[in-house]
Design a protein around this motif. Sequence first.
Motif, PDB file in Angstrom:
ATOM      1  N   LEU A 123      28.650  -2.555   9.044  1.00  0.00           N
ATOM      2  CA  LEU A 123      28.681  -2.949  10.569  1.00  0.00           C
ATOM      3  C   LEU A 123      27.631  -4.220  11.080  1.00  0.00           C
ATOM      4  O   LEU A 123      28.266  -5.226  11.543  1.00  0.00           O
ATOM      5  CB  LEU A 123      28.462  -1.911  11.486  1.00  0.00           C
ATOM      6  N   GLY A 124      26.552  -4.053  10.732  1.00  0.00           N
ATOM      7  CA  GLY A 124      25.405  -5.156  10.974  1.00  0.00           C
ATOM      8  C   GLY A 124      25.893  -6.468  10.344  1.00  0.00           C
ATOM      9  O   GLY A 124      26.016  -7.455  10.873  1.00  0.00           O
ATOM     10  N   ILE A 125      26.165  -6.414   8.950  1.00  0.00           N
ATOM     11  CA  ILE A 125      26.403  -7.685   8.470  1.00  0.00           C
ATOM     12  C   ILE A 125      27.902  -8.315   8.936  1.00  0.00           C
ATOM     13  O   ILE A 125      27.910  -9.644   9.177  1.00  0.00           O
ATOM     14  CB  ILE A 125      26.679  -7.373   6.971  1.00  0.00           C
ATOM     15  N   LEU A 126      28.714  -7.613   9.223  1.00  0.00           N
ATOM     16  CA  LEU A 126      30.011  -8.101   9.914  1.00  0.00           C
ATOM     17  C   LEU A 126      30.347  -8.343  11.517  1.00  0.00           C
ATOM     18  O   LEU A 126      31.028  -8.601  11.819  1.00  0.00           O
ATOM     19  CB  LEU A 126      31.278  -6.982   9.331  1.00  0.00           C
ATOM     20  N   ALA A 127      28.929  -7.952  11.864  1.00  0.00           N
ATOM     21  CA  ALA A 127      29.038  -8.172  13.524  1.00  0.00           C
ATOM     22  C   ALA A 127      29.446  -9.321  13.984  1.00  0.00           C
ATOM     23  O   ALA A 127      30.221  -9.392  14.781  1.00  0.00           O
ATOM     24  CB  ALA A 127      27.517  -7.543  14.006  1.00  0.00           C
ATOM     25  N   ILE A 148      26.837  -7.430  -1.083  1.00  0.00           N
ATOM     26  CA  ILE A 148      27.868  -6.690  -1.415  1.00  0.00           C
ATOM     27  C   ILE A 148      29.133  -6.862  -0.316  1.00  0.00           C
ATOM     28  O   ILE A 148      30.329  -7.014  -0.450  1.00  0.00           O
ATOM     29  CB  ILE A 148      27.512  -5.149  -1.547  1.00  0.00           C
ATOM     30  N   ILE A 149      28.689  -6.912   1.005  1.00  0.00           N
ATOM     31  CA  ILE A 149      29.497  -7.037   1.998  1.00  0.00           C
ATOM     32  C   ILE A 149      30.120  -8.584   2.309  1.00  0.00           C
ATOM     33  O   ILE A 149      31.331  -8.594   2.447  1.00  0.00           O
ATOM     34  CB  ILE A 149      28.891  -6.628   3.636  1.00  0.00           C
ATOM     35  N   TYR A 150      29.320  -9.389   1.929  1.00  0.00           N
ATOM     36  CA  TYR A 150      29.700 -10.781   1.837  1.00  0.00           C
ATOM     37  C   TYR A 150      30.992 -11.061   0.931  1.00  0.00           C
ATOM     38  O   TYR A 150      31.926 -11.667   1.107  1.00  0.00           O
ATOM     39  CB  TYR A 150      28.520 -11.920   1.658  1.00  0.00           C
ATOM     40  N   PHE A 151      30.548 -10.611  -0.325  1.00  0.00           N
ATOM     41  CA  PHE A 151      31.640 -10.963  -1.451  1.00  0.00           C
ATOM     42  C   PHE A 151      32.953  -9.885  -1.188  1.00  0.00           C
ATOM     43  O   PHE A 151      33.812 -10.423  -1.497  1.00  0.00           O
ATOM     44  CB  PHE A 151      30.800 -10.780  -2.676  1.00  0.00           C
ATOM     45  N   LYS A 169      22.266 -15.643  16.242  1.00  0.00           N
ATOM     46  CA  LYS A 169      22.243 -16.079  17.733  1.00  0.00           C
ATOM     47  C   LYS A 169      21.195 -17.009  17.998  1.00  0.00           C
ATOM     48  O   LYS A 169      21.166 -18.125  18.475  1.00  0.00           O
ATOM     49  CB  LYS A 169      22.359 -15.064  18.430  1.00  0.00           C
ATOM     50  N   ASP A 170      20.054 -16.412  17.358  1.00  0.00           N
ATOM     51  CA  ASP A 170      18.521 -17.432  17.699  1.00  0.00           C
ATOM     52  C   ASP A 170      18.507 -18.350  16.826  1.00  0.00           C
ATOM     53  O   ASP A 170      17.767 -19.415  16.985  1.00  0.00           O
ATOM     54  CB  ASP A 170      17.679 -16.364  18.042  1.00  0.00           C
ATOM     55  N   LEU A 171      18.599 -18.149  15.571  1.00  0.00           N
ATOM     56  CA  LEU A 171      18.189 -19.270  14.337  1.00  0.00           C
ATOM     57  C   LEU A 171      19.383 -19.749  13.820  1.00  0.00           C
ATOM     58  O   LEU A 171      19.384 -20.679  12.940  1.00  0.00           O
ATOM     59  CB  LEU A 171      17.456 -18.272  13.256  1.00  0.00           C
ATOM     60  N   GLY A 172      20.705 -19.679  14.287  1.00  0.00           N
ATOM     61  CA  GLY A 172      21.800 -20.384  14.143  1.00  0.00           C
ATOM     62  C   GLY A 172      22.195 -20.297  12.572  1.00  0.00           C
ATOM     63  O   GLY A 172      22.921 -21.348  11.885  1.00  0.00           O
ATOM     64  N   MET A 173      22.115 -19.240  11.885  1.00  0.00           N
ATOM     65  CA  MET A 173      22.491 -18.855  10.469  1.00  0.00           C
ATOM     66  C   MET A 173      24.047 -18.618  10.604  1.00  0.00           C
ATOM     67  O   MET A 173      24.770 -17.837  11.489  1.00  0.00           O
ATOM     68  CB  MET A 173      21.742 -17.993   9.806  1.00  0.00           C
ATOM     69  N   ASP A 174      24.795 -18.902   9.302  1.00  0.00           N
ATOM     70  CA  ASP A 174      26.155 -18.575   9.192  1.00  0.00           C
ATOM     71  C   ASP A 174      26.132 -17.134   8.310  1.00  0.00           C
ATOM     72  O   ASP A 174      24.954 -16.809   7.950  1.00  0.00           O
ATOM     73  CB  ASP A 174      27.076 -19.463   8.891  1.00  0.00           C
ATOM     74  N   LEU A 175      27.417 -16.578   8.008  1.00  0.00           N
ATOM     75  CA  LEU A 175      27.370 -15.422   7.326  1.00  0.00           C
ATOM     76  C   LEU A 175      27.072 -15.607   5.815  1.00  0.00           C
ATOM     77  O   LEU A 175      26.230 -14.727   5.305  1.00  0.00           O
ATOM     78  CB  LEU A 175      28.921 -14.919   7.344  1.00  0.00           C
ATOM     79  N   LYS A 176      27.241 -16.870   5.314  1.00  0.00           N
ATOM     80  CA  LYS A 176      26.696 -16.989   4.079  1.00  0.00           C
ATOM     81  C   LYS A 176      25.066 -16.950   4.136  1.00  0.00           C
ATOM     82  O   LYS A 176      24.522 -16.406   3.073  1.00  0.00           O
ATOM     83  CB  LYS A 176      27.416 -18.249   3.383  1.00  0.00           C
ATOM     84  N   GLN A 177      24.600 -17.520   4.881  1.00  0.00           N
ATOM     85  CA  GLN A 177      22.983 -17.868   4.990  1.00  0.00           C
ATOM     86  C   GLN A 177      22.467 -16.458   5.157  1.00  0.00           C
ATOM     87  O   GLN A 177      21.458 -15.919   4.665  1.00  0.00           O
ATOM     88  CB  GLN A 177      22.615 -18.765   6.120  1.00  0.00           C
ATOM     89  N   ILE A 178      23.173 -15.501   6.251  1.00  0.00           N
ATOM     90  CA  ILE A 178      22.724 -14.161   6.430  1.00  0.00           C
ATOM     91  C   ILE A 178      22.574 -13.314   5.105  1.00  0.00           C
ATOM     92  O   ILE A 178      21.745 -12.628   5.032  1.00  0.00           O
ATOM     93  CB  ILE A 178      23.588 -13.502   7.520  1.00  0.00           C
ATOM     94  N   ALA A 179      23.884 -13.718   4.431  1.00  0.00           N
ATOM     95  CA  ALA A 179      23.997 -12.855   3.158  1.00  0.00           C
ATOM     96  C   ALA A 179      22.883 -13.267   2.120  1.00  0.00           C
ATOM     97  O   ALA A 179      22.318 -12.309   1.440  1.00  0.00           O
ATOM     98  CB  ALA A 179      25.217 -12.933   2.566  1.00  0.00           C
ATOM     99  N   MET A 180      22.305 -14.507   2.129  1.00  0.00           N
ATOM    100  CA  MET A 180      21.220 -15.055   1.167  1.00  0.00           C
ATOM    101  C   MET A 180      19.906 -14.342   1.663  1.00  0.00           C
ATOM    102  O   MET A 180      19.225 -14.315   0.667  1.00  0.00           O
ATOM    103  CB  MET A 180      21.531 -16.465   1.497  1.00  0.00           C
TER     104      MET A 180
END
Length: 433
Positions: A43-47, A167-170, A269-280
């Motif tokens: 849930l948190g990854i897909l939020a 895992i969630i990203y892929f 929200k605060d650091l401007g990362m996208d989903l791919k960067q979050i997964a990294m």
Amino acid sequence: MNRSLNPGIAAAGSKRTFRNLRWWVLVLFLAGVTVNYITRNSLGILAPELKTSLGITTEQYSWIVGAFQLAYTFFQPICGWLIDVIGLKVGFLICASVWAVACLFHAGAASWVHLAILRFVMGGAEAAATPANAKVLGEWFPKKERPVAAGWAGVGFSIGAMLAPPIIYFAHASFGWQGAFLFTGCLALAWVVLWWLLYRDPEIHPNLSTSELEFIRQDNEPPAVKLPFFKALKSVSKNKRFYGIAIPAFMAEPAWGVLSFWVPLYLAKDLGMDLKQIAMFAWMPFLAADLGSVASGYLTRLYTRLFGFGLVNSVVASSVTGAFLMLSLALVAMTKDPYVAIALISIGGFGHQIISCMLSALVVEKFDKGQMATVNGMRGSFAWISSFLFSLVIGVTADKIGFNPLFVAMGFFDLIGAVFLIAFIAERRAQRA
């Protein structure tokens, strides 16, 4: 007795026995806890996408998170008592089956209300993980091995969270957000089958040697006494030692809740990362937490060798060390560099898991077998009450004041908990005549 050519397996009559089977049982349990955390952290990854796709506000998201935490809080003592009464195998099997099916149903959610209901069901079932952890340690390890085993047991609670982002990203990239929930739910069902096929209690396990069973039972602990639910709660609540464990857990859990449910949103929200960067990068604090889990048990041995501490005091000292490491979270408020922030949060993850694993070790050390799962469930309830309340605070304040004041608060919470741990649990030296 004949011995197999394989040094890890001995043959006794028609029964094959595995050396150090207790550690393989721990690995099986860790696999289940790992899947547990993959499903809950999905849930948190897909939020960020769920907020856009389903039109969810930050406050509504906090209620979704809160629903999980409320159920997790309420059901931990119930799940713990259930496991104490009907046994670890069947009790944990029932709960794991429910959380796997609930995760699958997430794919059909059409609103934040649907997600909140499903997260409540999942939270109630996943609440079994913490009391089951204490039961595994108490049933399969002698006292002298329990701090180290508790450290390794804690790995499952963070490695799942570490593996969840990639895992969630892929899965999301391949199947969409609905497919990501279906994929993780299927992982959970696969583990349920393994647990049913492979787990047995020590006394009836066909692959446990007589010598290892004697090693596990060397402390000659009295047989477990099974109490009715409310009588068990009353008995634990009258014990001062329980509060020496529960209050530090209350102060520690907001940080873990933030790591599990809010850090991905903070990074976006605060650091401007996208989903791919979050997964990294979002898995790094959980890798650090894994290392903290493993280090915690060996840290107790270090305190014993260096200062001559007994078992209980060495566990307390390790937990206090983790509390000081949590100060790193307060420093997150002083940086806007995402890489520095990830590093500081990772130090916090390392410190938190030291605390968490050592609190589990204290439950096993201070309470008898018939109460271990119940006590650890009650400890978990104290912890998740604070996590639930803190999530609601984040939901109504993050858009207004940001995350920085919240990180500062989390940095100091565990030092408060350490005071109660020392006051109620630490053993004093006997007075000289």
